[in-house]
Design a protein around this motif. Sequence first.
Motif, PDB file in Angstrom:
ATOM      1  N   ALA A 113      45.314  50.551  55.156  1.00  0.00           N
ATOM      2  CA  ALA A 113      45.348  49.031  54.603  1.00  0.00           C
ATOM      3  C   ALA A 113      47.087  48.571  54.728  1.00  0.00           C
ATOM      4  O   ALA A 113      47.232  47.443  55.228  1.00  0.00           O
ATOM      5  N   GLU A 114      47.154  48.734  52.971  1.00  0.00           N
ATOM      6  CA  GLU A 114      48.577  48.145  52.801  1.00  0.00           C
ATOM      7  C   GLU A 114      49.665  48.452  53.829  1.00  0.00           C
ATOM      8  O   GLU A 114      50.740  47.423  54.207  1.00  0.00           O
ATOM      9  N   GLN A 115      49.719  49.608  54.396  1.00  0.00           N
ATOM     10  CA  GLN A 115      51.511  49.764  55.111  1.00  0.00           C
ATOM     11  C   GLN A 115      50.778  48.947  56.925  1.00  0.00           C
ATOM     12  O   GLN A 115      51.860  48.255  57.035  1.00  0.00           O
ATOM     13  N   ALA A 141      49.123  46.228  56.650  1.00  0.00           N
ATOM     14  CA  ALA A 141      49.900  44.808  56.355  1.00  0.00           C
ATOM     15  C   ALA A 141      51.130  44.200  56.273  1.00  0.00           C
ATOM     16  O   ALA A 141      51.608  43.233  56.267  1.00  0.00           O
ATOM     17  N   ILE A 142      52.141  45.297  55.795  1.00  0.00           N
ATOM     18  CA  ILE A 142      53.278  45.482  55.251  1.00  0.00           C
ATOM     19  C   ILE A 142      54.299  45.337  57.103  1.00  0.00           C
ATOM     20  O   ILE A 142      55.197  44.308  57.480  1.00  0.00           O
ATOM     21  N   ASP A 143      53.615  46.485  57.834  1.00  0.00           N
ATOM     22  CA  ASP A 143      54.052  45.668  59.216  1.00  0.00           C
ATOM     23  C   ASP A 143      53.872  44.614  60.230  1.00  0.00           C
ATOM     24  O   ASP A 143      54.594  44.155  60.415  1.00  0.00           O
ATOM     25  N   THR A 144      52.675  44.502  59.163  1.00  0.00           N
ATOM     26  CA  THR A 144      52.014  43.056  59.745  1.00  0.00           C
ATOM     27  C   THR A 144      52.800  41.050  59.537  1.00  0.00           C
ATOM     28  O   THR A 144      53.255  40.946  60.710  1.00  0.00           O
ATOM     29  N   LEU A 145      53.810  41.914  58.313  1.00  0.00           N
ATOM     30  CA  LEU A 145      54.489  40.205  57.595  1.00  0.00           C
ATOM     31  C   LEU A 145      55.439  40.949  57.989  1.00  0.00           C
ATOM     32  O   LEU A 145      55.837  39.293  57.998  1.00  0.00           O
ATOM     33  N   LYS A 146      55.899  42.016  58.905  1.00  0.00           N
ATOM     34  CA  LYS A 146      57.174  41.956  59.414  1.00  0.00           C
ATOM     35  C   LYS A 146      57.051  41.211  60.603  1.00  0.00           C
ATOM     36  O   LYS A 146      57.975  40.795  61.528  1.00  0.00           O
ATOM     37  N   LYS A 180      40.971  33.379  31.242  1.00  0.00           N
ATOM     38  CA  LYS A 180      39.810  35.170  31.402  1.00  0.00           C
ATOM     39  C   LYS A 180      38.130  34.730  31.336  1.00  0.00           C
ATOM     40  O   LYS A 180      38.257  32.957  31.141  1.00  0.00           O
ATOM     41  N   GLU A 181      37.828  35.923  31.398  1.00  0.00           N
ATOM     42  CA  GLU A 181      36.434  35.506  31.146  1.00  0.00           C
ATOM     43  C   GLU A 181      35.478  35.258  30.454  1.00  0.00           C
ATOM     44  O   GLU A 181      36.721  35.280  29.406  1.00  0.00           O
ATOM     45  N   GLY A 182      35.281  34.578  30.421  1.00  0.00           N
ATOM     46  CA  GLY A 182      33.796  33.395  29.385  1.00  0.00           C
ATOM     47  C   GLY A 182      34.939  32.430  29.552  1.00  0.00           C
ATOM     48  O   GLY A 182      34.538  31.016  28.619  1.00  0.00           O
ATOM     49  N   GLU A 183      36.148  31.832  30.033  1.00  0.00           N
ATOM     50  CA  GLU A 183      36.427  30.437  29.796  1.00  0.00           C
ATOM     51  C   GLU A 183      36.557  29.360  30.736  1.00  0.00           C
ATOM     52  O   GLU A 183      35.047  30.164  32.411  1.00  0.00           O
ATOM     53  N   GLU A 184      36.207  28.881  30.449  1.00  0.00           N
ATOM     54  CA  GLU A 184      36.516  27.403  31.757  1.00  0.00           C
ATOM     55  C   GLU A 184      37.655  27.389  32.320  1.00  0.00           C
ATOM     56  O   GLU A 184      38.711  27.337  31.923  1.00  0.00           O
ATOM     57  N   GLY A 185      37.436  26.678  34.141  1.00  0.00           N
ATOM     58  CA  GLY A 185      38.313  26.502  35.207  1.00  0.00           C
ATOM     59  C   GLY A 185      38.996  27.926  35.770  1.00  0.00           C
ATOM     60  O   GLY A 185      38.141  28.749  36.295  1.00  0.00           O
ATOM     61  N   PRO A 186      40.116  27.401  36.212  1.00  0.00           N
ATOM     62  CA  PRO A 186      40.315  28.879  37.574  1.00  0.00           C
ATOM     63  C   PRO A 186      40.761  29.841  36.641  1.00  0.00           C
ATOM     64  O   PRO A 186      41.972  29.775  35.252  1.00  0.00           O
ATOM     65  N   LEU A 187      40.282  30.997  37.239  1.00  0.00           N
ATOM     66  CA  LEU A 187      39.947  32.726  36.520  1.00  0.00           C
ATOM     67  C   LEU A 187      40.972  33.071  37.163  1.00  0.00           C
ATOM     68  O   LEU A 187      41.440  33.003  38.162  1.00  0.00           O
ATOM     69  N   GLU A 188      41.610  34.378  35.950  1.00  0.00           N
ATOM     70  CA  GLU A 188      42.164  35.107  36.660  1.00  0.00           C
ATOM     71  C   GLU A 188      42.003  36.085  38.087  1.00  0.00           C
ATOM     72  O   GLU A 188      41.003  36.324  38.085  1.00  0.00           O
ATOM     73  N   THR A 189      42.878  35.818  39.515  1.00  0.00           N
ATOM     74  CA  THR A 189      42.062  36.461  40.425  1.00  0.00           C
ATOM     75  C   THR A 189      43.352  37.079  40.990  1.00  0.00           C
ATOM     76  O   THR A 189      44.332  37.059  41.091  1.00  0.00           O
ATOM     77  N   TYR A 190      42.720  37.918  41.925  1.00  0.00           N
ATOM     78  CA  TYR A 190      43.057  39.042  42.595  1.00  0.00           C
ATOM     79  C   TYR A 190      43.762  38.172  44.031  1.00  0.00           C
ATOM     80  O   TYR A 190      42.797  38.689  45.135  1.00  0.00           O
ATOM     81  N   THR A 191      44.862  38.632  44.297  1.00  0.00           N
ATOM     82  CA  THR A 191      44.829  37.206  45.483  1.00  0.00           C
ATOM     83  C   THR A 191      45.153  37.938  46.887  1.00  0.00           C
ATOM     84  O   THR A 191      44.930  37.395  47.901  1.00  0.00           O
ATOM     85  N   GLY A 192      45.642  39.163  47.208  1.00  0.00           N
ATOM     86  CA  GLY A 192      45.231  39.991  48.188  1.00  0.00           C
ATOM     87  C   GLY A 192      47.495  39.859  48.441  1.00  0.00           C
ATOM     88  O   GLY A 192      47.735  40.478  49.398  1.00  0.00           O
ATOM     89  N   ILE A 193      48.118  38.907  47.329  1.00  0.00           N
ATOM     90  CA  ILE A 193      49.198  38.964  48.205  1.00  0.00           C
ATOM     91  C   ILE A 193      50.031  39.624  46.951  1.00  0.00           C
ATOM     92  O   ILE A 193      51.267  40.127  47.624  1.00  0.00           O
ATOM     93  N   GLU A 245      54.991  43.405  45.386  1.00  0.00           N
ATOM     94  CA  GLU A 245      55.562  44.871  44.765  1.00  0.00           C
ATOM     95  C   GLU A 245      56.345  45.585  45.483  1.00  0.00           C
ATOM     96  O   GLU A 245      57.361  46.136  44.567  1.00  0.00           O
ATOM     97  N   ALA A 246      56.120  45.255  46.783  1.00  0.00           N
ATOM     98  CA  ALA A 246      56.873  45.378  47.489  1.00  0.00           C
ATOM     99  C   ALA A 246      58.666  45.017  47.985  1.00  0.00           C
ATOM    100  O   ALA A 246      59.231  45.412  49.097  1.00  0.00           O
ATOM    101  N   GLY A 247      58.331  43.518  47.283  1.00  0.00           N
ATOM    102  CA  GLY A 247      59.870  42.638  47.105  1.00  0.00           C
ATOM    103  C   GLY A 247      59.860  42.928  48.859  1.00  0.00           C
ATOM    104  O   GLY A 247      61.003  41.956  49.425  1.00  0.00           O
ATOM    105  N   LEU A 248      58.386  42.201  49.485  1.00  0.00           N
ATOM    106  CA  LEU A 248      58.418  41.761  51.011  1.00  0.00           C
ATOM    107  C   LEU A 248      58.598  40.088  50.947  1.00  0.00           C
ATOM    108  O   LEU A 248      58.043  39.178  51.590  1.00  0.00           O
ATOM    109  N   LEU A 249      57.762  39.821  49.204  1.00  0.00           N
ATOM    110  CA  LEU A 249      57.123  38.316  49.205  1.00  0.00           C
ATOM    111  C   LEU A 249      57.543  37.719  47.563  1.00  0.00           C
ATOM    112  O   LEU A 249      57.853  39.256  47.210  1.00  0.00           O
TER     113      LEU A 249
END
Length: 403
Positions: free
Chosen positions: A176-178, A180-185, A213-226, A231-235
């Motif tokens: 799926a990531e491949q 997505a990378i082809d789509t980004l191009k 971090k977990e247990g804190e209030e406010g915006p928490l660490e998130t996997y964004t999908g970007i 990591e591939a140097g495309l963004l």
Amino acid sequence: MKHLDCVVMAMTLFSSQMSYSASFYEQLEAVQLGDAHFDAQGRVETAGDIDQKVVCLRPMRKGLPNISAENVGEQVRVHLYGHGGSGWTLLWGSVDRAMALFEEKAKEHKLNEHVPITVIGAGCMGKVVALSLYHAGYRNIRIVAEQDDSIASLNSTGYLAMVSLATENESEKKQAEQLAIDTLKGYKKVEQGTHPIINEGVHLVDVYSGLGKEGEEGPLETYTGIEPYAEAGLLPKPENGVVKFSTGVSYPMRKFQTYFMDTSVLMEAFDRELKTRNIPVIHETVGSLDDIKTYVVFNCSGLGAAKLNHDDKVYPNMGLLLELAHQPLKKLDYIIYTRYQPPGAPKRIGPMDKADVYFMPRRGGLLGATFIDHNDGSDKALNEELFSKILRENKQFFGYPQN
């Protein structure tokens, strides 16, 4: 020095234990949500900032999307469906793969440019398939669909990120990531004006997610999908820093960049291109793939593939969106995609990688989005409860007083 002092103060106030260096300090206009009020039960009482509520269904498929080709008698069938909420994210890569499979079949069957081709489905996949077929030299193309308005492709937020698929293992994730990378191009070509099909409706945008971090209030660490793109140097690689909104609230946040696709602009552009090439969109319901008698069928039917292709891996994932009104949209050219722990609220138990605060600058701006698996949107009471939750938590995040 004033900016540096603000950064130090904000970081001390919101997370004195965080051990990162802030590489940016940005002041952003807040989404205007001051007109939202709630009754004693927490339901929305008045909301002049809301234009309309939207219930949309993502065409999820367990595992990978079905991108395949087969012979059924003398007919060639190419399947292209099951992209969940990542249809736009996987668009160009998926269509290119489907076209490659079709070209193999075309050689095998010795098909010429006048072979009758039916594309089922008028979402982004179906329309780009039709235009790609034309670009490849085929001239006898039609699209058949029950409708081409109020569909998932139009309701999509236009966020290029790997966040709404149902892959089950590392191999599927890499495939799926491949795509997505082809789509980004492909989107890079759109932005640069060199794409053979379309050259509008796409630009890079900043995306902010939490660092808490977990247990804190406010915006928490998130996997964004970007992350795979960075990591591939495309963004660009993400940066840590502080964001202060015009309402006065500040948060330590992580900034990414990705492509924002204005889905209404893109779909309108596809329609213009189809009209220019005399490719008709016929509104009718397809009860069975066997009802289509053309030599070639591209099955881009989304959720309809559960019935048409007897695919029990296909299911709906409900998303809810609030389309906004009266927003200073030129000042809101950013995306917020973060898990969020409201002050004083019960701690989150849900999936770690799903957003709770989700703002996109599409149309007049929108808030969302829910990720309710195996839900067809028919429970109106649940929908209203979730709409109120979306509005309440966005209002808290952007720093508006609670009533």
